[in-house]
Design a protein around this motif. Structure first.
Motif, PDB file in Angstrom:
ATOM      1  N   TYR A 185      35.026  22.168   9.085  1.00 43.82           N
ATOM      2  CA  TYR A 185      35.318  23.064   7.966  1.00 43.82           C
ATOM      3  C   TYR A 185      34.031  23.710   7.451  1.00 43.82           C
ATOM      4  CZ  TYR A 185      37.249  24.897   3.659  1.00 43.82           C
ATOM      5  OH  TYR A 185      37.624  25.742   2.641  1.00 43.82           O
ATOM      6  N   GLN A 218      32.837  26.336   9.595  1.00 40.60           N
ATOM      7  CA  GLN A 218      33.864  27.367   9.777  1.00 40.60           C
ATOM      8  C   GLN A 218      34.348  27.440  11.226  1.00 40.60           C
ATOM      9  OE1 GLN A 218      35.388  29.374   7.103  1.00 40.60           O
ATOM     10  NE2 GLN A 218      34.567  27.468   6.293  1.00 40.60           N
ATOM     11  N   MET A 235      37.182  26.903  12.867  1.00 46.22           N
ATOM     12  CA  MET A 235      38.580  26.710  12.509  1.00 46.22           C
ATOM     13  C   MET A 235      39.410  26.168  13.674  1.00 46.22           C
ATOM     14  SD  MET A 235      38.206  27.164   9.438  1.00 46.22           S
ATOM     15  CE  MET A 235      39.812  27.127   8.651  1.00 46.22           C
ATOM     16  N   GLN A 286      41.505  32.665  14.628  1.00 39.84           N
ATOM     17  CA  GLN A 286      41.792  31.967  13.382  1.00 39.84           C
ATOM     18  C   GLN A 286      41.142  32.719  12.226  1.00 39.84           C
ATOM     19  OE1 GLN A 286      44.006  29.665  13.149  1.00 39.84           O
ATOM     20  NE2 GLN A 286      44.230  29.255  15.318  1.00 39.84           N
ATOM     21  N   THR A 287      41.735  33.845  11.864  1.00 39.11           N
ATOM     22  CA  THR A 287      41.257  34.617  10.717  1.00 39.11           C
ATOM     23  C   THR A 287      42.330  34.594   9.640  1.00 39.11           C
ATOM     24  OG1 THR A 287      42.093  36.659  11.685  1.00 39.11           O
ATOM     25  CG2 THR A 287      39.790  36.116  12.119  1.00 39.11           C
ATOM     26  N   PHE A 288      41.877  34.589   8.400  1.00 41.19           N
ATOM     27  CA  PHE A 288      42.796  34.426   7.281  1.00 41.19           C
ATOM     28  C   PHE A 288      42.430  35.375   6.156  1.00 41.19           C
ATOM     29  CE2 PHE A 288      42.366  30.487   9.601  1.00 41.19           C
ATOM     30  CZ  PHE A 288      43.689  30.185   9.875  1.00 41.19           C
ATOM     31  N   ASP A 347      41.933  36.266   2.138  1.00 43.68           N
ATOM     32  CA  ASP A 347      41.251  35.497   1.092  1.00 43.68           C
ATOM     33  C   ASP A 347      42.196  34.481   0.458  1.00 43.68           C
ATOM     34  OD1 ASP A 347      38.913  36.883   1.562  1.00 43.68           O
ATOM     35  OD2 ASP A 347      39.138  38.222  -0.169  1.00 43.68           O
ATOM     36  N   GLU A 364      44.892  33.088   1.823  1.00 43.05           N
ATOM     37  CA  GLU A 364      45.148  32.009   2.777  1.00 43.05           C
ATOM     38  C   GLU A 364      43.945  31.065   2.857  1.00 43.05           C
ATOM     39  OE1 GLU A 364      48.068  34.122   6.056  1.00 43.05           O
ATOM     40  OE2 GLU A 364      45.919  34.611   6.073  1.00 43.05           O
ATOM     41  N   ALA A 365      42.744  31.628   2.857  1.00 40.36           N
ATOM     42  CA  ALA A 365      41.531  30.805   2.907  1.00 40.36           C
ATOM     43  C   ALA A 365      41.431  29.901   1.677  1.00 40.36           C
ATOM     44  CB  ALA A 365      40.298  31.691   3.020  1.00 40.36           C
ATOM     45  N   ARG A 366      41.783  30.428   0.493  1.00 46.80           N
ATOM     46  CA  ARG A 366      41.772  29.606  -0.729  1.00 46.80           C
ATOM     47  C   ARG A 366      42.816  28.500  -0.632  1.00 46.80           C
ATOM     48  NH1 ARG A 366      40.676  34.509  -3.138  1.00 46.80           N
ATOM     49  NH2 ARG A 366      42.873  34.952  -3.502  1.00 46.80           N
ATOM     50  N   SER A 374      41.527  25.844   1.646  1.00 48.90           N
ATOM     51  CA  SER A 374      40.484  25.114   0.932  1.00 48.90           C
ATOM     52  C   SER A 374      41.083  24.120  -0.058  1.00 48.90           C
ATOM     53  CB  SER A 374      39.567  26.095   0.195  1.00 48.90           C
ATOM     54  OG  SER A 374      38.612  25.404  -0.567  1.00 48.90           O
TER      55      SER A 374
END
Length: 127
Positions: free
Chosen positions: A48, A51, A53, A93-95, A97, A99-101, A104
């Motif tokens: 993580y 990064q 992913m 594996q792109t997300f 903002d 989705e990233a939050r 997290s």
């Protein structure tokens, strides 16, 4: 951190899964999981932080299976949610903002549940 008095393992479900009522067998399975958990969570945190992913989702998927096997249900459910968020194309594996939050926040819960498992099992002999 306060000591968690709630057993993180659903021992009744685990006994049913194992097809037995022997506490020693379910404790042996949990003990094996506890030996796996520190390196699994360390690898997840490293992936993580880096990064990575692909490695992160692979680790979440493995830990999801292991936590489900030992009936660590709260940990299993949050890992299942993370696992469902991975893209089918593992190389992409792109997300967003948001989705990233979400990932997290969910991963913080994973670490919290693991910490609770460590605290609980440190004070409760399994074998």
């Amino acid at each position: 951190m306060t000591q968690n008095t709630k057993d993180p393992f659903d021992r009744k479900s685990l006994a049913q899964r194992l097809g037995c009522s022997q506490t020693s067998l379910s404790n042996a399975v949990i003990t094996r999981f506890l030996k796996y958990l520190p390196s699994a969570i360390k690898n997840l945190n490293e992936a993580y932080d880096d990064q990575n992913m692909k490695k992160f989702f692979a680790g979440c998927h493995s830990l999801k299976g292991a936590s489900g096997t030992v009936s660590a249900n709260e940990l299993h459910e949050v890992l299942k949610t993370i696992d469902a968020m991975k893209n089918l194309d593992e190389d992409k594996q792109t997300f967003s903002d948001e989705e990233a939050r979400t990932i997290s926040d969910l991963f913080k819960q994973v670490n919290k549940y693991c910490d609770e498992i460590f605290v609980f099992t440190k004070n409760i002999p399994l074998v």
